[in-house]
Design an enzyme around this catalytic site. Structure first.
Site, PDB file in Angstrom:
ATOM      1  CG  HIS A 117      20.759  23.984   5.673  1.00 47.31           C
ATOM      2  ND1 HIS A 117      19.611  24.336   4.991  1.00 47.31           N
ATOM      3  CD2 HIS A 117      20.883  22.648   5.544  1.00 47.31           C
ATOM      4  CE1 HIS A 117      19.066  23.252   4.478  1.00 47.31           C
ATOM      5  NE2 HIS A 117      19.810  22.214   4.797  1.00 47.31           N
TER       6      HIS A 117
ATOM      7  NE  ARG B 103      -1.538  -1.386   3.708  1.00 47.84           N
ATOM      8  CZ  ARG B 103      -1.660  -1.013   4.980  1.00 47.84           C
ATOM      9  NH1 ARG B 103      -2.752  -0.405   5.383  1.00 47.84           N
ATOM     10  NH2 ARG B 103      -0.700  -1.249   5.837  1.00 47.84           N
TER      11      ARG B 103
ATOM     12  CE  LYS C 165      17.504  26.922   8.517  1.00 51.15           C
ATOM     13  NZ  LYS C 165      18.053  27.383   7.227  1.00 51.15           N
TER      14      LYS C 165
ATOM     15  CG  ASP D  15       6.598  22.435  10.636  1.00 53.78           C
ATOM     16  OD1 ASP D  15       7.526  22.499  11.461  1.00 53.78           O
ATOM     17  OD2 ASP D  15       5.738  21.548  10.649  1.00 53.78           O
ATOM     18  CG  ASN D  16      10.096  27.328   6.890  1.00 48.21           C
ATOM     19  OD1 ASN D  16       9.121  28.025   7.105  1.00 48.21           O
ATOM     20  ND2 ASN D  16      11.257  27.537   7.490  1.00 48.21           N
TER      21      ASN D  16
ATOM     22  CG  HIS E 108      20.212  30.460   3.015  1.00 46.92           C
ATOM     23  ND1 HIS E 108      19.159  29.878   2.360  1.00 46.92           N
ATOM     24  CD2 HIS E 108      20.830  31.242   2.102  1.00 46.92           C
ATOM     25  CE1 HIS E 108      19.134  30.287   1.106  1.00 46.92           C
ATOM     26  NE2 HIS E 108      20.153  31.114   0.915  1.00 46.92           N
TER      27      HIS E 108
ATOM     28  CD  GLU F  68       6.436   8.234  15.812  1.00 43.88           C
ATOM     29  OE1 GLU F  68       7.560   8.271  16.344  1.00 43.88           O
ATOM     30  OE2 GLU F  68       5.419   7.900  16.412  1.00 43.88           O
TER      31      GLU F  68
ATOM     32  NE  ARG G 210      14.925  26.598  -2.984  1.00 42.88           N
ATOM     33  CZ  ARG G 210      14.176  27.631  -3.352  1.00 42.88           C
ATOM     34  NH1 ARG G 210      14.370  28.813  -2.810  1.00 42.88           N
ATOM     35  NH2 ARG G 210      13.239  27.486  -4.272  1.00 42.88           N
TER      36      ARG G 210
ATOM     37  CE1 TYR H  99      13.761  25.877   6.667  1.00 47.24           C
ATOM     38  CE2 TYR H  99      13.075  24.887   4.598  1.00 47.24           C
ATOM     39  CZ  TYR H  99      13.434  26.007   5.333  1.00 47.24           C
ATOM     40  OH  TYR H  99      13.467  27.237   4.734  1.00 47.24           O
TER      41      TYR H  99
ATOM     42  CE  LYS I 182      19.230  34.969   0.878  1.00 46.82           C
ATOM     43  NZ  LYS I 182      18.455  34.565   2.042  1.00 46.82           N
ATOM     44  CG  ASP I 183      21.424  31.875  -2.082  1.00 43.55           C
ATOM     45  OD1 ASP I 183      21.454  32.501  -1.000  1.00 43.55           O
ATOM     46  OD2 ASP I 183      20.675  30.905  -2.277  1.00 43.55           O
TER      47      ASP I 183
END
Length: 181
Positions: free
Chosen positions: A117, A23, A70, A47-48, A61, A28, A58, A130, A167-168
């Site tokens: 990160h 299935r 995180k 949470d993002n 940061h 968790e 990315r 995250y 920005k990066d």
């Protein structure tokens, strides 16, 4: 779940127990008691979720005034995820670790405050989810160049040049960045 300390103290690779059958699967991704019993007594406040295409990079940061821990994972696709120790007082200052996180291996990475990160997308698309220990604070937001030779991250090939935010693309080198004491 299996927690493995990485070469950077505090950065933890987490392999949840996955229960699968015809299935699908169940796992968790967060259980405060289980994580605390394994040395990660954390209080998440935000949470993002980001979605990115292949080759999007990315990072790197971090936040200075309100540093974030995180807990990161991928729910669709695959990324190469990196943490860099940016605590000047640390014997590991400027060192990095990287791991593939994907919807097939279900691995998660905990990156504590004091680390920069970033990630690059390896699949056609990736959903990156995250949990954060502090709220986002635009005034505290900082970055370090993803390709800083002093750090020397070995980013995997994605088949395309890295796609960066404005920005990066102009983030400072580690030597010029505001970092933790």
């Amino acid at each position: 779940m299996k927690l493995t300390q990485t070469a950077l103290p505090g950065v933890v690779l987490i392999e949840p127990k996955v229960f699968g059958d015809a299935r699908g699967f169940f796992l968790e991704s967060w259980n405060a008691r289980s994580f605390a019993e394994n040395g990660l007594d954390l209080d998440f406040v935000q949470d993002n979720h980001s979605r990115s295409a292949r080759g999007v990079l990315r990072g790197l940061h971090y936040q200075m005034v309100n540093p974030q821990g995180k807990l990161v994972r991928v729910t669709r696709g695959a990324v190469y995820d990196v943490a860099v120790d940016i605590r000047r007082s640390s014997p590991h200052f400027g060192q990095w670790v990287g791991y593939e996180l994907s919807d097939s291996n279900h691995h998660m990475l905990y990156i504590p405050p004091g680390f920069a990160h970033g990630f690059v997308v390896l699949s056609e698309v990736a959903d990156f989810v995250y949990k954060c220990t502090s709220l986002y604070d635009a005034g505290s937001d900082r970055g370090i160049r993803w390709d800083d030779p002093a750090i020397g991250i070995t980013w995997p090939e994605t088949g395309t040049a890295p796609l960066l935010s404005g920005k990066d693309a102009v983030a400072p080198l580690l030597a010029d960045a505001e970092v933790f004491a």
